[in-house]
Design a protein around this motif. Structure first.
Motif, PDB file in Angstrom:
ATOM      1  N   ASN A 126      72.680 -12.289 -16.150  1.00  0.00           N
ATOM      2  CA  ASN A 126      71.798 -13.419 -15.898  1.00  0.00           C
ATOM      3  C   ASN A 126      72.043 -14.046 -14.518  1.00  0.00           C
ATOM      4  N   GLN A 127      71.199 -15.021 -14.175  1.00  0.00           N
ATOM      5  CA  GLN A 127      71.211 -15.613 -12.839  1.00  0.00           C
ATOM      6  C   GLN A 127      72.526 -16.327 -12.532  1.00  0.00           C
ATOM      7  N   THR A 128      73.057 -17.041 -13.518  1.00  0.00           N
ATOM      8  CA  THR A 128      74.300 -17.776 -13.289  1.00  0.00           C
ATOM      9  C   THR A 128      75.450 -16.831 -12.972  1.00  0.00           C
ATOM     10  N   ARG A 129      75.572 -15.764 -13.731  1.00  0.00           N
ATOM     11  CA  ARG A 129      76.669 -14.823 -13.514  1.00  0.00           C
ATOM     12  C   ARG A 129      76.512 -14.080 -12.186  1.00  0.00           C
ATOM     13  N   SER A 130      75.281 -13.730 -11.849  1.00  0.00           N
ATOM     14  CA  SER A 130      75.031 -13.067 -10.562  1.00  0.00           C
ATOM     15  C   SER A 130      75.373 -13.998  -9.404  1.00  0.00           C
ATOM     16  N   GLY A 161      92.527 -26.521 -22.484  1.00  0.00           N
ATOM     17  CA  GLY A 161      93.413 -26.562 -23.624  1.00  0.00           C
ATOM     18  C   GLY A 161      92.754 -26.621 -24.979  1.00  0.00           C
ATOM     19  N   SER A 162      91.686 -27.437 -25.109  1.00  0.00           N
ATOM     20  CA  SER A 162      91.132 -27.634 -26.453  1.00  0.00           C
ATOM     21  C   SER A 162      89.620 -27.790 -26.510  1.00  0.00           C
ATOM     22  N   PHE A 163      88.946 -27.662 -25.383  1.00  0.00           N
ATOM     23  CA  PHE A 163      87.502 -27.859 -25.349  1.00  0.00           C
ATOM     24  C   PHE A 163      86.773 -26.517 -25.281  1.00  0.00           C
ATOM     25  N   ALA A 164      85.579 -26.493 -25.835  1.00  0.00           N
ATOM     26  CA  ALA A 164      84.733 -25.300 -25.770  1.00  0.00           C
ATOM     27  C   ALA A 164      83.652 -25.493 -24.717  1.00  0.00           C
ATOM     28  N   MET A 165      83.370 -24.436 -23.986  1.00  0.00           N
ATOM     29  CA  MET A 165      82.259 -24.417 -23.040  1.00  0.00           C
ATOM     30  C   MET A 165      81.551 -23.088 -23.188  1.00  0.00           C
ATOM     31  N   THR A 166      80.278 -23.063 -22.795  1.00  0.00           N
ATOM     32  CA  THR A 166      79.655 -21.752 -22.651  1.00  0.00           C
ATOM     33  C   THR A 166      80.271 -21.092 -21.421  1.00  0.00           C
ATOM     34  N   LEU A 167      80.328 -19.781 -21.434  1.00  0.00           N
ATOM     35  CA  LEU A 167      80.843 -19.060 -20.268  1.00  0.00           C
ATOM     36  C   LEU A 167      80.042 -19.421 -19.029  1.00  0.00           C
ATOM     37  N   ASP A 168      78.726 -19.477 -19.162  1.00  0.00           N
ATOM     38  CA  ASP A 168      77.893 -19.768 -17.996  1.00  0.00           C
ATOM     39  C   ASP A 168      78.127 -21.187 -17.486  1.00  0.00           C
ATOM     40  N   GLY A 169      78.347 -22.146 -18.398  1.00  0.00           N
ATOM     41  CA  GLY A 169      78.672 -23.499 -17.967  1.00  0.00           C
ATOM     42  C   GLY A 169      79.983 -23.536 -17.204  1.00  0.00           C
ATOM     43  N   PHE A 170      80.968 -22.790 -17.693  1.00  0.00           N
ATOM     44  CA  PHE A 170      82.248 -22.728 -17.002  1.00  0.00           C
ATOM     45  C   PHE A 170      82.097 -22.097 -15.625  1.00  0.00           C
ATOM     46  N   LEU A 171      81.261 -21.073 -15.518  1.00  0.00           N
ATOM     47  CA  LEU A 171      81.045 -20.438 -14.218  1.00  0.00           C
ATOM     48  C   LEU A 171      80.415 -21.393 -13.221  1.00  0.00           C
ATOM     49  N   VAL A 172      79.600 -22.326 -13.695  1.00  0.00           N
ATOM     50  CA  VAL A 172      79.056 -23.344 -12.794  1.00  0.00           C
ATOM     51  C   VAL A 172      80.197 -24.186 -12.219  1.00  0.00           C
ATOM     52  N   THR A 173      81.156 -24.574 -13.067  1.00  0.00           N
ATOM     53  CA  THR A 173      82.289 -25.346 -12.550  1.00  0.00           C
ATOM     54  C   THR A 173      83.108 -24.527 -11.564  1.00  0.00           C
ATOM     55  N   ARG A 174      83.185 -23.220 -11.770  1.00  0.00           N
ATOM     56  CA  ARG A 174      83.920 -22.368 -10.824  1.00  0.00           C
ATOM     57  C   ARG A 174      83.164 -22.249  -9.507  1.00  0.00           C
ATOM     58  N   MET A 175      81.831 -22.276  -9.560  1.00  0.00           N
ATOM     59  CA  MET A 175      81.068 -22.249  -8.321  1.00  0.00           C
ATOM     60  C   MET A 175      81.263 -23.530  -7.527  1.00  0.00           C
TER      61      MET A 175
END
Length: 211
Positions: A2-6, A133-147
């Motif tokens: 998808n677009q976020t991962r790309s 530590g204890s929170f859930a995120m979607t992978l794509d949401g986490f990738l936004v924070t990494r960007m």
């Protein structure tokens, strides 16, 4: 994919390429553009927080439940005081990480990007991971924070050695700007953000930058 991962992978490749520039290794131990960090410390933090951190997040099982942390909320607890303990710990870890040197850091970045190019393509839509530590995120949401980390620290690293900041992928910039705008909205409210963007005479100031 998808677009976020790309967009994330394009950003990670650009970051790895920047870290591998000879100008970075040549000035590795000099003070960088970020307060309290060397050039090597910025590069180390860029690689660890923007690229390498994603790999172990893919190794665990998806956390239970349905609630997920939004990308902008990931940053909601971050202090603006650069002398806060959390920021000091980030700087310390970065400088420790920089001890592996410029060549090894660049090689690690390239290897991590190569691995993620395969693994991110294999992840299902809606994949959830555990963060902080204890929170859930979607992978794509986490990738936004990494960007956010990648784009901000690429600029820091380039500025540290007087290089032109690499061209930033448009999709990544769009995701990062949306995330950071949402951080500002959560902190200051919609009207304050609107005025900061449109009305200089009524802007209260302090809305941007968010970090």
């Amino acid at each position: 994919m998808n677009q976020t991962r790309s967009a994330y992978l394009e950003s990670a490749r650009a970051a790895a390429g920047l870290v591998g520039r000879p100008e970075i290794s040549a000035r590795w131990e000099e003070p960088g553009a970020s307060v309290g960090m060397t050039v090597g410390g910025i590069a180390s933090h860029l690689v660890s927080s923007g690229i390498e951190i994603v790999i172990p997040s893919l190794d665990g099982a998806s956390p239970p439940g349905t609630r997920v942390l939004e990308a902008s909320r990931y940053f909601s607890g971050q202090s603006l005081d650069l002398e806060h303990q959390g920021h000091r710990e980030v700087r310390t870890r970065a400088e420790v990480g920089a001890q592996r040197g410029g060549v090894a850091t660049a090689a690690a970045a390239a290897a991590a990007v190569s691995e993620l190019s395969v693994r991110l393509a294999e992840q299902p839509e809606g994949r959830r991971i555990q963060v902080l530590g204890s929170f859930a995120m979607t992978l794509d949401g986490f990738l936004v924070t990494r960007m956010v980390e990648l784009l901000a620290h690429m600029d820091d690293l380039a500025a540290s050695v007087e290089l032109v900041t690499p061209e930033l992928p448009g999709d990544a910039v769009g995701a990062v700007v949306a995330c950071l705008s949402d951080v500002a909205r959560r902190r200051h409210g919609d009207l304050a953000v609107l005025r900061a963007l449109t009305r200089r005479e009524r802007s209260a100031g302090g809305v941007f930058p968010v970090f």
